[in-house]
Design a protein around this motif. Sequence first.
Motif, short mmCIF file in Angstrom:
data_model
loop_
_atom_site.label_atom_id
_atom_site.label_comp_id
_atom_site.label_asym_id
_atom_site.label_seq_id
_atom_site.Cartn_x
_atom_site.Cartn_y
_atom_site.Cartn_z
N LYS A 289 -29.66 -8.84 2.45
CA LYS A 289 -29.88 -7.54 1.82
C LYS A 289 -29.51 -7.56 0.34
CE LYS A 289 -28.49 -3.90 4.12
NZ LYS A 289 -27.61 -2.98 4.85
N SER A 290 -29.44 -8.76 -0.21
CA SER A 290 -29.00 -8.88 -1.60
C SER A 290 -29.99 -8.25 -2.57
CB SER A 290 -28.80 -10.35 -1.97
OG SER A 290 -27.84 -10.94 -1.15
N ILE A 291 -29.46 -7.73 -3.65
CA ILE A 291 -30.26 -7.21 -4.76
C ILE A 291 -30.37 -8.31 -5.80
CG2 ILE A 291 -30.39 -5.47 -6.59
CD1 ILE A 291 -28.71 -3.63 -4.78
N LEU A 292 -31.61 -8.73 -6.09
CA LEU A 292 -31.83 -9.81 -7.04
C LEU A 292 -31.89 -9.26 -8.45
CD1 LEU A 292 -34.49 -11.91 -5.10
CD2 LEU A 292 -32.00 -12.15 -5.10
N PHE A 293 -31.01 -9.77 -9.29
CA PHE A 293 -30.90 -9.33 -10.68
C PHE A 293 -31.34 -10.45 -11.60
CE2 PHE A 293 -28.58 -9.53 -14.64
CZ PHE A 293 -28.69 -8.25 -15.16
N SER A 294 -32.10 -10.11 -12.62
CA SER A 294 -32.48 -11.06 -13.65
C SER A 294 -32.37 -10.34 -14.99
CB SER A 294 -33.91 -11.56 -13.44
OG SER A 294 -34.28 -12.48 -14.44
N GLY A 295 -32.02 -11.09 -16.04
CA GLY A 295 -31.97 -10.47 -17.35
C GLY A 295 -30.73 -10.80 -18.12
N SER A 296 -30.36 -9.89 -19.01
CA SER A 296 -29.25 -10.12 -19.92
C SER A 296 -27.91 -10.06 -19.19
CB SER A 296 -29.28 -9.08 -21.03
OG SER A 296 -28.14 -9.21 -21.86
N HIS A 297 -27.07 -11.00 -19.53
CA HIS A 297 -25.74 -11.02 -18.93
C HIS A 297 -24.91 -9.84 -19.43
CE1 HIS A 297 -21.41 -12.23 -19.32
NE2 HIS A 297 -21.59 -12.36 -18.03
N ASP A 298 -24.18 -9.24 -18.50
CA ASP A 298 -23.20 -8.22 -18.87
C ASP A 298 -22.10 -8.21 -17.82
OD1 ASP A 298 -22.81 -5.79 -20.86
OD2 ASP A 298 -22.14 -5.15 -18.88
N LEU A 299 -20.86 -8.02 -18.27
CA LEU A 299 -19.73 -8.04 -17.34
C LEU A 299 -19.79 -6.93 -16.31
CD1 LEU A 299 -16.80 -8.84 -19.82
CD2 LEU A 299 -18.20 -10.42 -18.51
N THR A 300 -20.52 -5.87 -16.61
CA THR A 300 -20.59 -4.75 -15.66
C THR A 300 -21.38 -5.10 -14.41
OG1 THR A 300 -22.57 -3.82 -16.72
CG2 THR A 300 -20.43 -3.06 -17.51
N ILE A 301 -22.22 -6.12 -14.46
CA ILE A 301 -23.04 -6.47 -13.29
C ILE A 301 -22.15 -6.90 -12.13
CG2 ILE A 301 -24.88 -7.94 -12.41
CD1 ILE A 301 -25.73 -5.79 -14.45
N ASP A 302 -21.10 -7.68 -12.42
CA ASP A 302 -20.17 -8.08 -11.36
C ASP A 302 -19.46 -6.87 -10.79
OD1 ASP A 302 -20.77 -10.75 -11.48
OD2 ASP A 302 -19.14 -11.25 -12.86
N ILE A 303 -19.13 -5.90 -11.64
CA ILE A 303 -18.46 -4.69 -11.17
C ILE A 303 -19.38 -3.89 -10.27
CG2 ILE A 303 -17.45 -2.50 -11.91
CD1 ILE A 303 -16.55 -3.99 -14.48
N ILE A 304 -20.65 -3.75 -10.68
CA ILE A 304 -21.63 -3.03 -9.86
C ILE A 304 -21.74 -3.72 -8.49
CG2 ILE A 304 -24.06 -2.37 -9.62
CD1 ILE A 304 -24.18 -2.29 -12.71
#
Length: 640
Positions: free
Chosen positions: A408-423
């Motif tokens: 059920k993973s959400i695939l993310f692509s694009g610019s790195h940001d530290l908030t992605i790990d938090i999300i």
Amino acid sequence: MKDKRYGRKIYLEDKPRSQALQELLDAFTFERVIEKVPTPEALGRITAAPIYARLSQPHYHASAMDGISVIAEETYGAHEQNPVQLSISNGQFIYVDTGNPIPSPFDAVIMIENVHVVDENTIEIIEPATPWQHIRPIGEDVVTGEMLLPQGHKLRPVDLGALLGGGVFEVPVVKRPIVSIIPTGNEIVSPSIDVKPGEIIETNGTVFAGYVTEWGGSPVKEEIVKDNPDLIRQALLTAAEKSDIVIINAGSSAGSKDYTVHIIAEIGQVLSHGVATRPGKPVVLGKIHNTVVIGLPGYPVSAYLAMEWFVRPLICEYLGVAEPERKKLTVKLGRRVISNMGSEDFVRMNIGYVNGQYIANPLTRAAGVTMSMVRADGLLLVPAESLGLEQGEMVELDLYKPLKVINKSILFSGSHDLTIDIISSQIRSQDINRQIISSHTGSMAGLMAIRKGEAHIAGIHLLDPDSGEYNLPFIKKYIDDQKLVLLRFLKREQGWIVAQGNPDHVHSVNDLIEKNLNFVNRQKGAGTRILFDHLLKKANLSSESVKGYQREMFSHLSVAAEVKQQEKSVGLGIYSAAKAMDLDFIPIADESYDLLMTVSFYESEGGKLLETVLRSNEFKNTVERLGGYKVIQDFQPYYI
């Protein structure tokens, strides 16, 4: 002699299995305990919190080969017809082995096979080196501050290596739930070769303990308890006091010596007695004080299936992990399967690959035949509303092989940001099966991933230099045939990442050239790279004039780590990355960091959960503690 206090209870319920399980889960109250264990001893344990690297890996520029370390520029022009000699006494090279640090100012390694030793002081090469060849840069594998593992992750051997390499020497894990196993019966004896007629070797307890261990619990096998109500009562009370879950085996049906349901009702609460399944019907689900108690049938097949239906979900709930599922396979029935309406029928099957298709045939359906479970290749579920299945019918089986948790993973692509790990962490805390799998590919690559249907969401911060607007001009230019949604939820500071105290007094792009500083660049297509190119253009400077322009990093943390490692260097990135590396930050711009996705994903369960997290106070407070961010909670989805 039969105990007259407990009459035979002939009636068993036909409660649907799903209903019985839900009632059991609702009654399962526990306090999840977290403990820390040394990383080398954490194999198979479940992480209790996200774990972040404390050390970059490698934490220095390391040689990837045995050879010599050189300054690449001094090797230019080397050729078979024009050998170049280098002197160790003049500081033109040093010998290095694989893994050795590469000291400044050296920036390349030449393999020893390509070096001709002239004398103790001199070597000769016939091929030039390129900058950073055969060097493992700092943070190539892991960068300080990067999330290594999420919570709810079962630790594998390779994970332990990554943790140690990342400077994590103790791991917070969920304590294994204690599961007491009480075998009962006058006929049950400990394993022995000298078994008398009427004696049955106690095997179920070992199987139960194995399942409990496999699922992440800590089994405690108790002594065999005879069919005596007082002994059973005391065993249940003692186990309930010291355990998170109690299993009592046998005595769960309606026989004259089946006391389990009576005792549980007397000292606790019975939730269910009997479920609408074959085999496995005579199950007792109850609670004594605050401990769930499960009475399993004595027949092995019934007991093993009921273990999976009712014990495994409890252990998984305690550990905070998703319940595993088996792989499925569509097969053709080789024989008819007869069933009775009103109960789910579970049939052990053998499977063969015959003439290009899978054929499945039922094994014996007797509940006491343990070998039917050992030999089974799969399990067929005949629904409660069915009278059976015909020969030649196509059906789906559960295979008796490990199956990964539903993706059920959400695939993310694009610019790195530290908030992605938090999300990702906060999504996972609400749905253990769901997390963000991120690829730090840069804003333009993220945009193209959405265009090609290769990602659920893209993180972008693309500045259009003509309009001064972020993201929308690029989306409209490159994607015109999809219904999209842009979530403008975040503002962040971009600026120069420099050493503590800004010793080179960096304030503009001109300083990089005038002071001959090493620039740590991002990859092509990254929003930060586009911003830097915009700054160069405004200053009428060319990229060729920037030292280090061609060397690319794929995240802000990597940029900051390189600045921290290399003298007289500067990067362009976000404040939180500079802060994570204890560097100085010179702000130059506030930018919009947006998430782009299709309307279909935005309106899906995963998209709505994502939006819920983005609007939460927990997310806002966590992100703003990083510094350099402003979270916009009342953003409106922008439909494109």
